[in-house]
Write a protein that holds these residues in place. Structure first.
Motif, PDB file in Angstrom:
ATOM      1  N   THR A   1       0.842  -1.200   0.000  1.00  0.00           N
ATOM      2  CA  THR A   1       0.000   0.000   0.000  1.00  0.00           C
ATOM      3  C   THR A   1       0.877   1.250   0.000  1.00  0.00           C
ATOM      4  O   THR A   1       1.783   1.380   0.810  1.00  0.00           O
ATOM      5  N   ALA A   2       0.597   2.162  -0.914  1.00  0.00           N
ATOM      6  CA  ALA A   2       1.388   3.395  -0.974  1.00  0.00           C
ATOM      7  C   ALA A   2       0.899   4.361   0.100  1.00  0.00           C
ATOM      8  O   ALA A   2      -0.297   4.464   0.355  1.00  0.00           O
ATOM      9  N   PHE A   3       1.831   5.054   0.753  1.00  0.00           N
ATOM     10  CA  PHE A   3       1.447   6.118   1.661  1.00  0.00           C
ATOM     11  C   PHE A   3       0.762   7.208   0.866  1.00  0.00           C
ATOM     12  O   PHE A   3       1.111   7.479  -0.268  1.00  0.00           O
ATOM     13  N   ARG A   4      -0.186   7.884   1.516  1.00  0.00           N
ATOM     14  CA  ARG A   4      -0.862   8.977   0.824  1.00  0.00           C
ATOM     15  C   ARG A   4       0.007  10.221   0.787  1.00  0.00           C
ATOM     16  O   ARG A   4      -0.396  11.242   0.286  1.00  0.00           O
ATOM     17  N   THR A   5       1.197  10.164   1.374  1.00  0.00           N
ATOM     18  CA  THR A   5       2.113  11.288   1.227  1.00  0.00           C
ATOM     19  C   THR A   5       3.173  10.986   0.165  1.00  0.00           C
ATOM     20  O   THR A   5       4.126  11.747   0.030  1.00  0.00           O
ATOM     21  N   ASP A   6       3.034   9.863  -0.553  1.00  0.00           N
ATOM     22  CA  ASP A   6       3.967   9.608  -1.656  1.00  0.00           C
ATOM     23  C   ASP A   6       3.800  10.697  -2.710  1.00  0.00           C
ATOM     24  O   ASP A   6       2.683  11.116  -3.014  1.00  0.00           O
ATOM     25  N   LEU A   7       4.941  11.100  -3.283  1.00  0.00           N
ATOM     26  CA  LEU A   7       4.887  12.130  -4.322  1.00  0.00           C
ATOM     27  C   LEU A   7       4.122  11.601  -5.527  1.00  0.00           C
ATOM     28  O   LEU A   7       4.446  10.541  -6.045  1.00  0.00           O
TER      29      LEU A   7
ATOM     30  N   THR B   1       8.655  28.475  -0.087  1.00  0.00           N
ATOM     31  CA  THR B   1       7.935  28.431  -1.363  1.00  0.00           C
ATOM     32  C   THR B   1       6.884  29.544  -1.439  1.00  0.00           C
ATOM     33  O   THR B   1       6.261  29.711  -2.480  1.00  0.00           O
ATOM     34  N   ARG B   2       6.699  30.272  -0.330  1.00  0.00           N
ATOM     35  CA  ARG B   2       5.678  31.323  -0.207  1.00  0.00           C
ATOM     36  C   ARG B   2       4.288  30.751  -0.471  1.00  0.00           C
ATOM     37  O   ARG B   2       3.470  31.355  -1.178  1.00  0.00           O
ATOM     38  N   MET B   3       4.033  29.566   0.105  1.00  0.00           N
ATOM     39  CA  MET B   3       2.700  28.976   0.067  1.00  0.00           C
ATOM     40  C   MET B   3       2.172  28.954   1.501  1.00  0.00           C
ATOM     41  O   MET B   3       2.842  28.446   2.394  1.00  0.00           O
ATOM     42  N   SER B   4       0.999  29.499   1.712  1.00  0.00           N
ATOM     43  CA  SER B   4       0.392  29.450   3.037  1.00  0.00           C
ATOM     44  C   SER B   4      -0.404  28.152   3.131  1.00  0.00           C
ATOM     45  O   SER B   4      -1.416  27.986   2.458  1.00  0.00           O
ATOM     46  N   CYS B   5       0.083  27.233   3.944  1.00  0.00           N
ATOM     47  CA  CYS B   5      -0.443  25.863   3.946  1.00  0.00           C
ATOM     48  C   CYS B   5      -0.917  25.439   5.322  1.00  0.00           C
ATOM     49  O   CYS B   5      -0.479  25.985   6.334  1.00  0.00           O
ATOM     50  N   VAL B   6      -1.790  24.448   5.346  1.00  0.00           N
ATOM     51  CA  VAL B   6      -2.120  23.759   6.598  1.00  0.00           C
ATOM     52  C   VAL B   6      -1.810  22.269   6.424  1.00  0.00           C
ATOM     53  O   VAL B   6      -1.799  21.744   5.306  1.00  0.00           O
ATOM     54  N   THR B   7      -1.571  21.617   7.537  1.00  0.00           N
ATOM     55  CA  THR B   7      -1.247  20.193   7.504  1.00  0.00           C
ATOM     56  C   THR B   7      -2.491  19.391   7.136  1.00  0.00           C
ATOM     57  O   THR B   7      -3.519  19.497   7.812  1.00  0.00           O
ATOM     58  N   ALA B   8      -2.391  18.571   6.093  1.00  0.00           N
ATOM     59  CA  ALA B   8      -3.479  17.655   5.756  1.00  0.00           C
ATOM     60  C   ALA B   8      -3.168  16.260   6.294  1.00  0.00           C
ATOM     61  O   ALA B   8      -4.064  15.537   6.738  1.00  0.00           O
ATOM     62  N   ARG B   9      -1.903  15.883   6.242  1.00  0.00           N
ATOM     63  CA  ARG B   9      -1.509  14.540   6.702  1.00  0.00           C
ATOM     64  C   ARG B   9      -0.090  14.606   7.240  1.00  0.00           C
ATOM     65  O   ARG B   9       0.782  15.243   6.645  1.00  0.00           O
ATOM     66  N   LEU B  10       0.112  13.954   8.385  1.00  0.00           N
ATOM     67  CA  LEU B  10       1.440  13.921   9.012  1.00  0.00           C
ATOM     68  C   LEU B  10       1.720  12.495   9.462  1.00  0.00           C
ATOM     69  O   LEU B  10       0.954  11.934  10.250  1.00  0.00           O
TER      70      LEU B  10
ATOM     71  N   ALA C   1       4.985  14.575   5.414  1.00  0.00           N
ATOM     72  CA  ALA C   1       3.704  15.287   5.523  1.00  0.00           C
ATOM     73  C   ALA C   1       3.241  15.820   4.187  1.00  0.00           C
ATOM     74  O   ALA C   1       4.034  16.036   3.261  1.00  0.00           O
ATOM     75  N   LEU C   2       1.939  15.996   4.124  1.00  0.00           N
ATOM     76  CA  LEU C   2       1.310  16.671   2.992  1.00  0.00           C
ATOM     77  C   LEU C   2       0.626  17.928   3.534  1.00  0.00           C
ATOM     78  O   LEU C   2      -0.174  17.846   4.481  1.00  0.00           O
ATOM     79  N   PHE C   3       0.970  19.054   2.969  1.00  0.00           N
ATOM     80  CA  PHE C   3       0.332  20.324   3.317  1.00  0.00           C
ATOM     81  C   PHE C   3      -0.511  20.774   2.127  1.00  0.00           C
ATOM     82  O   PHE C   3      -0.147  20.517   0.978  1.00  0.00           O
TER      83      PHE C   3
END
Ligand code: CO8
Length: 192
Positions: free
Chosen positions: A2-8, A95-104, A153-155
């Motif tokens: 199973t691939a992690f959902r944070t895989d690129l 990267t000047r992206m305002s992000c929130v954590t979706a997955r850690l 993590a995915l932001f």
């Protein structure tokens, strides 16, 4: 497997360092004075001081104190995850992206004793649209010390409305009165 959902994902690209990113070696300003991870005005916080790297990377040191215990004399895993969340999230400065954590995702590889210094490192792995993929580690005692914690993590990039819609009015009003409480990362301001 199973691939992690944070895989690129295949469409991810590796962005340029943003021209307005903090200079290499510069300490990042806290993004919010009351942030648990980095805010100097947060008495219960981790008070991480995060430094920009040469590329799309950051470093920080985290002094583990008795306030951070889970088991006797050992750091609480959730706190270590918080420290990783903070440094990974602050990659948005580069990267000047305002992000929130979706997955850690966090792997705890060694116990972290009270009194130790955890040297944190974090980097951007890629960006796909609004999604920023990042990874990092916490090394015990020195930047090349043994890895105690790893995180991936995915932001997700969000607009101003994320904060104005969901944030508590008291804190939002306080920021409108004193805009210096936050540091802008994206292209918007909370006090238009
Ligand atoms: C400088 C700042 C430092 C900050 C450091 C600390 C960071 C934090 O603690 S932030 C606080 C904790 N996080 C939150 O409160 C976020 C709560 N979640 C949300 O608000 C929403 O779910 C949010 C904004 C992440 C995504 O919602 P929304 O904007 O509707 O986008 P949505 O369409 O669902 O997702 C966007 C993409 O991300 C993907 N995605 C969203 N969540 C996940 C997830 N958990 N895992 C994998 N992929 C995900 C979606 O599949 C979608 O992918 P695609 O574009 O390929 O279809």
């Amino acid at each position: 497997m199973t691939a992690f959902r944070t895989d690129l994902p295949p469409e991810a690209t590796y962005p340029e360092r943003h021209p307005d990113a903090p200079e290499p070696g510069a300490e990042l300003p806290p993004h919010y004075v009351s942030c648990f991870g980095c805010g100097p005005g947060q008495p219960h916080g981790l008070h991480l001081r995060i430094v920009a790297g040469e590329g799309l990377d950051l470093s920080a040191t985290f002094e583990v104190t008795a306030d951070h215990q889970g088991a006797p004399g050992l750091a609480h895993g959730g706190l270590l995850a918080s420290a990783m969340d903070e440094i990974l999230g602050q990659l948005g400065h580069i990267t000047r992206m305002s992000c929130v954590t979706a997955r850690l995702e966090t792997d705890f590889r060694r116990p972290v004793p009270v009194g130790s210094t955890l040297c944190l490192a974090a980097r951007v792995d890629g960006v796909a649209g609004r999604k920023l993929y990042a990874s990092g580690e916490g090394h015990l005692g020195a930047p090349d010390g043994p890895v105690a914690v790893r995180a991936r993590a995915l932001f997700v990039q969000v607009g101003l409305e994320h904060f104005t819609t969901h944030g508590r009015p008291d804190e939002l009003d306080a920021i409108r009165r004193d805009p210096s409480m936050i540091t802008h990362i994206g292209d918007y301001t909370l006090n238009p």
